[in-house]
Scaffold this motif. Structure first.
Motif, PDB file in Angstrom:
ATOM      1  N   PHE A 249      -1.918   5.836   6.887  1.00 16.28           N
ATOM      2  CA  PHE A 249      -0.218   5.347   7.025  1.00 16.28           C
ATOM      3  C   PHE A 249       0.039   6.035   8.584  1.00 16.28           C
ATOM      4  O   PHE A 249       1.204   4.732   8.955  1.00 16.28           O
ATOM      5  CB  PHE A 249       1.096   5.822   6.239  1.00 16.28           C
ATOM      6  N   GLY A 250      -0.182   6.894   9.581  1.00 22.43           N
ATOM      7  CA  GLY A 250       0.611   7.364  10.355  1.00 22.43           C
ATOM      8  C   GLY A 250       2.094   8.077  10.049  1.00 22.43           C
ATOM      9  O   GLY A 250       2.059   8.002   8.751  1.00 22.43           O
ATOM     10  N   SER A 251       2.348   8.445  11.188  1.00 19.40           N
ATOM     11  CA  SER A 251       3.186   9.378  11.155  1.00 19.40           C
ATOM     12  C   SER A 251       4.955   9.200  10.623  1.00 19.40           C
ATOM     13  O   SER A 251       5.163   9.324   9.145  1.00 19.40           O
ATOM     14  CB  SER A 251       3.842  10.056  12.833  1.00 19.40           C
ATOM     15  N   GLN A 252       5.038   7.948  11.063  1.00 22.50           N
ATOM     16  CA  GLN A 252       7.150   7.417  10.870  1.00 22.50           C
ATOM     17  C   GLN A 252       6.000   6.714   8.804  1.00 22.50           C
ATOM     18  O   GLN A 252       6.899   7.201   8.139  1.00 22.50           O
ATOM     19  CB  GLN A 252       7.336   6.985  11.087  1.00 22.50           C
ATOM     20  N   LEU A 253       6.060   5.972   8.937  1.00 22.36           N
ATOM     21  CA  LEU A 253       5.727   5.141   7.448  1.00 22.36           C
ATOM     22  C   LEU A 253       4.519   6.386   6.465  1.00 22.36           C
ATOM     23  O   LEU A 253       5.126   6.454   5.652  1.00 22.36           O
ATOM     24  CB  LEU A 253       4.556   4.183   7.127  1.00 22.36           C
TER      25      LEU A 253
ATOM     26  N   ALA B 188       0.527  -0.674  -0.332  1.00 26.61           N
ATOM     27  CA  ALA B 188      -0.236   0.208   0.071  1.00 26.61           C
ATOM     28  C   ALA B 188       0.672   1.036   0.231  1.00 26.61           C
ATOM     29  O   ALA B 188       0.447   2.088  -0.929  1.00 26.61           O
ATOM     30  CB  ALA B 188      -0.471  -0.187   1.048  1.00 26.61           C
ATOM     31  N   ALA B 189       1.849   1.813   0.653  1.00 26.38           N
ATOM     32  CA  ALA B 189       3.364   2.218   1.213  1.00 26.38           C
ATOM     33  C   ALA B 189       3.068   2.437  -0.585  1.00 26.38           C
ATOM     34  O   ALA B 189       3.884   3.931  -0.668  1.00 26.38           O
ATOM     35  CB  ALA B 189       3.724   2.288   1.780  1.00 26.38           C
ATOM     36  N   VAL B 190       4.413   1.354  -1.106  1.00 25.22           N
ATOM     37  CA  VAL B 190       4.630   1.554  -2.824  1.00 25.22           C
ATOM     38  C   VAL B 190       3.385   2.304  -3.576  1.00 25.22           C
ATOM     39  O   VAL B 190       3.779   3.251  -4.085  1.00 25.22           O
ATOM     40  CB  VAL B 190       5.310   0.339  -2.667  1.00 25.22           C
ATOM     41  N   VAL B 191       2.057   1.958  -3.553  1.00 26.49           N
ATOM     42  CA  VAL B 191       1.136   2.312  -4.780  1.00 26.49           C
ATOM     43  C   VAL B 191       0.823   3.680  -4.289  1.00 26.49           C
ATOM     44  O   VAL B 191       0.763   4.619  -5.261  1.00 26.49           O
ATOM     45  CB  VAL B 191      -0.367   1.313  -4.240  1.00 26.49           C
TER      46      VAL B 191
END
Length: 259
Positions: free
Chosen positions: A117-121, A88-91
């Motif tokens: 995704f929250g603060s860090q991710l 999901a992060a990559v997309v």
């Protein structure tokens, strides 16, 4: 048939019959005509103004796609349940980059990254999308727009901005990323038209975008608690660079005027 020998005793030379010579000329003309037409068409298609027209068409199509698909709905509808984790992060990072090319405001995308995704991710995803989108826009502007637009840099302000980006590209781009004021897409295409190199552009974009992107990502992650210290600090970091950027621009305005 052989013609008469020269009076100096030279050897006889053969003269081809007239019909054969005409056939050779006709064949040569038939072969050279398409090649010449293809070369002219290629020159027209690859001319600076044709490439600039292609760039404008691509940007218009990208903007229309954003209006059609409405990526801002992710803030209200959430991420599709079929994607999760690293995939999901990559997309999202790829979609983020493409959206910035299509003029979607980065603050909206940064808030979405933090909320999803929250603060860090969210920060890492947003930074990856930022660099990707900047690189795509820079490449499109450099390949399709630079040759047509550089001869138009005749105004004093345009020449001053081009000189800053060409001679002091890293420093100028770092300031543009750190202090909001210049739209993200405008900085990308201005740098592409200038003589700024790829590496200084991408490095300044990555480093200069960290503070602002982090503030928006934290704000997005903490949006459900708007009175929390983390949210308030993030909003402060969003407002402070804008204020500092306005003061710096006011004090340095004489450089742009060419004084």
């Amino acid at each position: 048939m052989l013609d008469a020998t020269t009076r100096s005793g030279g050897t006889a030379t053969a003269v081809p019959p007239a019909p054969v010579a005409e056939l050779f000329l006709a064949a040569e003309f038939a072969v050279s005509t398409p090649t010449g037409l293809a070369a002219r068409c290629t020159r027209v298609l690859l001319s600076p103004w044709s490439r600039l027209s292609l760039l404008l068409v691509l940007l218009a199509a990208a903007a229309a796609s954003v209006l059609l698909f409405e990526p801002q709905r992710l803030l209200s509808d959430g991420w599709p349940p079929q994607l999760s984790g690293a995939a999901a992060a990559v997309v999202f990072a790829v979609a983020y980059g493409l959206c910035t090319v299509a003029f979607v405001p980065r603050p909206l995308l940064n808030l979405g990254a933090g909320a999803l995704f929250g603060s860090q991710l969210g920060l890492g995803t947003a930074l990856a999308g930022t660099v990707l989108g900047a690189g795509v826009a820079f490449g499109l502007g450099r390949i399709l727009g630079q040759d047509a637009l550089r001869p138009l840099l005749r105004g004093r302000w345009l020449k001053a901005a081009d000189g800053q980006l060409s001679r002091h590209g890293f420093r100028t781009m770092m300031m543009a990323r750190l202090f909001p004021g210049v739209p993200f897409w405008a900085a990308n295409y201005c740098a592409a038209v200038s003589r700024m190199g790829w590496l200084p552009f991408l490095l300044a974009t990555a480093l200069g975008s960290i503070p602002n992107t982090a503030a928006y990502a934290v704000a997005g992650a903490r949006a459900s608690a708007p009175t929390s210290p983390a949210f308030l600090i993030a909003m402060g970091f969003i407002a402070l660079p804008a204020l500092v950027g306005a003061v710096v621009a006011w004090r340095k305005r004489h450089h742009l005027r060419g004084d």
